[in-house]
Enzyme design. Sequence first.
Site, PDB file in Angstrom:
ATOM      1  N   LYS A   1      -6.842   0.263   1.024  1.00 20.80           N
ATOM      2  CA  LYS A   1      -5.712   0.693   1.876  1.00 20.80           C
ATOM      3  C   LYS A   1      -4.613   1.363   1.064  1.00 20.80           C
ATOM      4  O   LYS A   1      -3.902   2.231   1.553  1.00 20.80           O
ATOM      5  CB  LYS A   1      -5.145  -0.481   2.670  1.00 20.80           C
ATOM      6  CG  LYS A   1      -4.535  -1.589   1.833  1.00 20.80           C
ATOM      7  CD  LYS A   1      -5.214  -2.886   2.067  1.00 20.80           C
ATOM      8  CE  LYS A   1      -5.200  -3.709   0.806  1.00 20.80           C
ATOM      9  NZ  LYS A   1      -6.246  -4.673   0.713  1.00 20.80           N
TER      10      LYS A   1
ATOM     11  N   GLU B   1     -13.257   1.158   7.499  1.00 17.16           N
ATOM     12  CA  GLU B   1     -13.058  -0.024   8.356  1.00 17.16           C
ATOM     13  C   GLU B   1     -12.555  -1.227   7.550  1.00 17.16           C
ATOM     14  O   GLU B   1     -11.734  -2.014   8.025  1.00 17.16           O
ATOM     15  CB  GLU B   1     -14.387  -0.386   9.039  1.00 17.16           C
ATOM     16  CG  GLU B   1     -14.330  -1.567   9.967  1.00 17.16           C
ATOM     17  CD  GLU B   1     -13.464  -1.306  11.209  1.00 17.16           C
ATOM     18  OE1 GLU B   1     -13.869  -0.492  12.043  1.00 17.16           O
ATOM     19  OE2 GLU B   1     -12.392  -1.928  11.330  1.00 17.16           O
TER      20      GLU B   1
ATOM     21  N   GLU C   1      -3.357 -13.891  -5.222  1.00 14.31           N
ATOM     22  CA  GLU C   1      -3.515 -13.423  -6.602  1.00 14.31           C
ATOM     23  C   GLU C   1      -2.529 -14.181  -7.499  1.00 14.31           C
ATOM     24  O   GLU C   1      -1.530 -14.717  -7.019  1.00 14.31           O
ATOM     25  CB  GLU C   1      -3.148 -11.937  -6.692  1.00 14.31           C
ATOM     26  CG  GLU C   1      -3.823 -11.037  -5.693  1.00 14.31           C
ATOM     27  CD  GLU C   1      -5.222 -10.656  -6.120  1.00 14.31           C
ATOM     28  OE1 GLU C   1      -5.550 -10.807  -7.311  1.00 14.31           O
ATOM     29  OE2 GLU C   1      -5.996 -10.244  -5.247  1.00 14.31           O
TER      30      GLU C   1
ATOM     31  N   VAL D   1      -8.470  -2.426   6.540  1.00 15.53           N
ATOM     32  CA  VAL D   1      -7.482  -3.163   7.355  1.00 15.53           C
ATOM     33  C   VAL D   1      -8.183  -4.285   8.115  1.00 15.53           C
ATOM     34  O   VAL D   1      -9.206  -4.051   8.762  1.00 15.53           O
ATOM     35  CB  VAL D   1      -6.784  -2.237   8.379  1.00 15.53           C
ATOM     36  CG1 VAL D   1      -5.717  -3.002   9.157  1.00 15.53           C
ATOM     37  CG2 VAL D   1      -6.159  -1.030   7.698  1.00 15.53           C
TER      38      VAL D   1
ATOM     39  N   LYS E   1      -1.461  -1.133   5.171  1.00 16.01           N
ATOM     40  CA  LYS E   1      -2.318  -1.236   6.360  1.00 16.01           C
ATOM     41  C   LYS E   1      -1.660  -0.548   7.565  1.00 16.01           C
ATOM     42  O   LYS E   1      -2.336   0.111   8.354  1.00 16.01           O
ATOM     43  CB  LYS E   1      -2.618  -2.713   6.659  1.00 16.01           C
ATOM     44  CG  LYS E   1      -3.550  -3.336   5.608  1.00 16.01           C
ATOM     45  CD  LYS E   1      -3.618  -4.846   5.713  1.00 16.01           C
ATOM     46  CE  LYS E   1      -4.612  -5.420   4.710  1.00 16.01           C
ATOM     47  NZ  LYS E   1      -4.536  -6.886   4.585  1.00 16.01           N
TER      48      LYS E   1
ATOM     49  N   GLY F   1     -11.658 -11.894   2.599  1.00 13.04           N
ATOM     50  CA  GLY F   1     -12.784 -12.734   2.184  1.00 13.04           C
ATOM     51  C   GLY F   1     -14.035 -11.917   1.939  1.00 13.04           C
ATOM     52  O   GLY F   1     -14.179 -10.795   2.410  1.00 13.04           O
TER      53      GLY F   1
ATOM     54  N   THR G   1     -15.071  -9.673  -5.587  1.00 13.27           N
ATOM     55  CA  THR G   1     -15.409 -10.506  -4.426  1.00 13.27           C
ATOM     56  C   THR G   1     -16.079  -9.683  -3.324  1.00 13.27           C
ATOM     57  O   THR G   1     -17.155 -10.053  -2.822  1.00 13.27           O
ATOM     58  CB  THR G   1     -14.115 -11.140  -3.869  1.00 13.27           C
ATOM     59  OG1 THR G   1     -13.475 -11.826  -4.932  1.00 13.27           O
ATOM     60  CG2 THR G   1     -14.407 -12.113  -2.755  1.00 13.27           C
ATOM     61  N   VAL G   2     -15.454  -8.570  -2.955  1.00  9.16           N
ATOM     62  CA  VAL G   2     -16.016  -7.769  -1.856  1.00  9.16           C
ATOM     63  C   VAL G   2     -17.332  -7.123  -2.298  1.00  9.16           C
ATOM     64  O   VAL G   2     -18.319  -7.114  -1.548  1.00  9.16           O
ATOM     65  CB  VAL G   2     -15.001  -6.695  -1.388  1.00  9.16           C
ATOM     66  CG1 VAL G   2     -15.601  -5.831  -0.292  1.00  9.16           C
ATOM     67  CG2 VAL G   2     -13.718  -7.362  -0.898  1.00  9.16           C
TER      68      VAL G   2
ATOM     69  N   ASP H   1       1.076  -4.995   0.994  1.00  8.79           N
ATOM     70  CA  ASP H   1      -0.275  -4.934   1.571  1.00  8.79           C
ATOM     71  C   ASP H   1      -0.206  -4.582   3.063  1.00  8.79           C
ATOM     72  O   ASP H   1      -0.944  -3.713   3.544  1.00  8.79           O
ATOM     73  CB  ASP H   1      -0.945  -6.310   1.353  1.00  8.79           C
ATOM     74  CG  ASP H   1      -2.302  -6.416   2.010  1.00  8.79           C
ATOM     75  OD1 ASP H   1      -3.272  -5.899   1.442  1.00  8.79           O
ATOM     76  OD2 ASP H   1      -2.389  -7.015   3.101  1.00  8.79           O
TER      77      ASP H   1
HETATM   78  N1  HSE Z   1      -4.826  -9.653   0.420  1.00 10.53           N
HETATM   79  C1  HSE Z   1      -5.165  -9.316   1.756  1.00 10.53           C
HETATM   80  C2  HSE Z   1      -4.839 -10.464   2.686  1.00 10.53           C
HETATM   81  C3  HSE Z   1      -6.606  -8.993   1.951  1.00 10.53           C
HETATM   82  O1  HSE Z   1      -4.466 -11.543   2.247  1.00 10.53           O
HETATM   83  O2  HSE Z   1      -4.961 -10.274   3.887  1.00 10.53           O
HETATM   84  C4  HSE Z   1      -6.925  -7.609   1.562  1.00 10.53           C
HETATM   85  O3  HSE Z   1      -6.130  -6.708   2.241  1.00 10.53           O
END
Ligand code: HSE
Length: 424
Positions: free
Chosen positions: A95, A119, A179, A122, A194, A295, A13-14, A190
């Site tokens: 991260k 950048e 996911e 996070v 961060k 996103g 995606t990214v 996650d």
């Molecule tokens: N899975 C993370 C979130 C995005 O839902 O914020 C990537 O860090």
Amino acid sequence: MARVVLGMLGLGTVGTGVVELLARHRHLTLKKVAVKSLDKDRSAMPNCPLTTDVDEIINDAEIEVLVEVMGGENPTVGYLERAIKKRKHIVTANKEVLAKHGPRLFALAKEHGVAIFFEASVAGGVPLLSTIHKGLEANEIESIMGILNGTTNFILSNMETGKSYADALKEAQDLGFAEDDPTADVDGFDVAYKLSVLSALGFGYFVRPDTIYKEGIRNITEEDMALAKEFGYRIKLLGTAAKGGSNGNQGFDVRVHPTLVPVTHPLASVSGANNGILVRGHAVGQLTLIGPGAGKLPTASAVVGDLMNLAGALKLPDFASYFQPTIEASPASAAPPDHWKCPFYLRLVVKDTPGVIGKLGTIFGAHNISIATIIQRGAEGREATVVILTHDVLGKDMNSALAELKKCDFLSSLGNAIRIFRSA
Ligand code: HSE
């Protein structure tokens, strides 16, 4: 602008977002992209060859910058190390790798005269790291806290409409926010990664993610959401990183847990998949940043922003050190939760017999817990729900009170114990 040659690891995606944005910046030339499989259908094909052999990128002397958007710890960390040793600059959204291996990677980058840009690791599209690192350079950063996970914020926002956690999670998965295995998001990993990265920037130390207190959102029920609303709160998954702890503790107060946030607080209005972060500096006071934390294009915006920053400086002598935060070579540990002080929300299911409220008061009093509000509901049958809001409580006092409560015959179940917001 001078041409800069890039290689990229990952085209999910990214990665496809990065390809899309790079089309507007022709001087940033993507030479090759490494992917797991060449068979997959791709929504955006880059204008360059794909390969399954990462070494084709790492060993290509013309490639000056490695963009890493494949994620995960292994084998990614090894690829980054080898690329740094080949004197490639790194732009990463990872991260987990930074939180677990940051001190070593930054030391290695320094040794080889290259820079690591991160950048996108996070808060997705929110320019949080550059704000802390450069915008607030004149400040001693005191605390960074907020909503750092869009997936859980989406789920919790959705539960406010009366949906169960399971239904809200399923919807997040169907919409592609969560996911198939949601563990990293819903159990707080996650956010912990961060917070480790934010601690490195704000305080100069990566905080070891395995020492960070993590409590996720799996146990939040629609009943908790409704009760919180009745009392004037919304439930958010908050991450906190504070220097010295909010109560004058030694070390770093770094933690992630659900929190009742007053509806009037700016973080309460952060809905859906957005992130919202409060940064407190000694000179500036408190800043609030809100925006898309995940996103395709928001995260790619952070990656390509880093690339443009890097490209602008690439030909300057010894520029790498300008971009690198000063980070200690050894990671720090988070302080244990015993000494955090905050009010609590408790939902208890009790047998509806004489003297229960008195016994609750006695147990809490014996553990230095002062009750601010107490209500009882649904007492027509044999069981009742008791909701208690406390004044400030030390974590260790709440734990010992709950341990004693669990031994009491009158307790049918400990519905939930959730912290209430307190400024860091
Ligand atoms: N899975 C993370 C979130 C995005 O839902 O914020 C990537 O860090």
